[in-house]
Write an enzyme that holds these catalytic residues in place. Sequence first.
Site, PDB file in Angstrom:
ATOM      1  N   ASP A   1      72.972  22.531  50.464  1.00  0.00           N
ATOM      2  CA  ASP A   1      73.660  23.013  49.265  1.00  0.00           C
ATOM      3  C   ASP A   1      74.910  22.195  48.964  1.00  0.00           C
ATOM      4  OD1 ASP A   1      71.881  25.099  48.746  1.00  0.00           O
ATOM      5  OD2 ASP A   1      72.930  26.464  50.104  1.00  0.00           O
TER       6      ASP A   1
ATOM      7  N   TYR B   1      71.074  22.870  62.870  1.00  0.00           N
ATOM      8  CA  TYR B   1      72.319  22.894  62.095  1.00  0.00           C
ATOM      9  C   TYR B   1      73.473  23.216  63.038  1.00  0.00           C
ATOM     10  CZ  TYR B   1      70.192  22.861  57.414  1.00  0.00           C
ATOM     11  OH  TYR B   1      69.531  22.503  56.265  1.00  0.00           O
TER      12      TYR B   1
END
Length: 268
Positions: A63, A122
């Site tokens: 994002d 992540y």
Amino acid sequence: MEISQNQKNILLTISYDGTNFCGWQKQTKEGAETFRTVQGELEKALTKIHKHPIETNGSGRTDSGVHAARQAVNFFCDIKSMRASNFLPALNSILPKDIRVMDAAEVSPLLHARFNALSRTYRYKIKCGKTIFAHEQPYTWHIRRYPDIAALNEMASCLSGELDCTAFSAAGDQSISKSRYIKKAVFFIENDYLIFEICANAFLWKMVRSIVGTLLHLDEIGASKKDFKDILESKMREKAGPTAPPQGLFLWSIEYPEDLLKAPPETF
């Protein structure tokens, strides 16, 4: 996509500072890019090298404001194009400074960066204390208190195996299945940062940030492992906590089957 025998498949490992990008995925309107994206900048550079449009596949769609240490991207080009290793200096001489190619290799024509990824890892960076240096702000979430790491890991231990992660998906998530296989979820200290690392086969939209925000909120109010488990099993986003800000999140690494990382023997 139909693959020609006259094409080769190149896998790039790229790093980027997501601060000034509207995410990874290119956004176009009537053929023109409407926002600055990582994919858009990369495809412009590849098109400049090849003198015709080149399409890319990314392992994941980060994002706006989210960074990548090792995003994986594949694309097809003419078999007579430059050697794979030469794409690193060639692209880095064209790309903006907030995108860097870290590695380039020819791989199996069957490899697709998104669909063949075995796992994605992540990391989320948190800096605790009264204040932080100005240069740290775009790359970490600053919180003034010091969380209980043991309590955080006790709650995070619920994140293991095949799980319905609906409670941590954003309202706009369009995934058909909300089930994800989580291999690892742990907090640890590294270089004065509190790091949350999570590895799974795939992630829902804003899933990692929702998990981080929820865990930090529950720790702040003194909640228990059972409270976190209840949220997970509720399958209701409104039961979870706030979404952590984007700047602390990094796409850290991608894993692929070894056989797909090998180039066909007949090409160079």
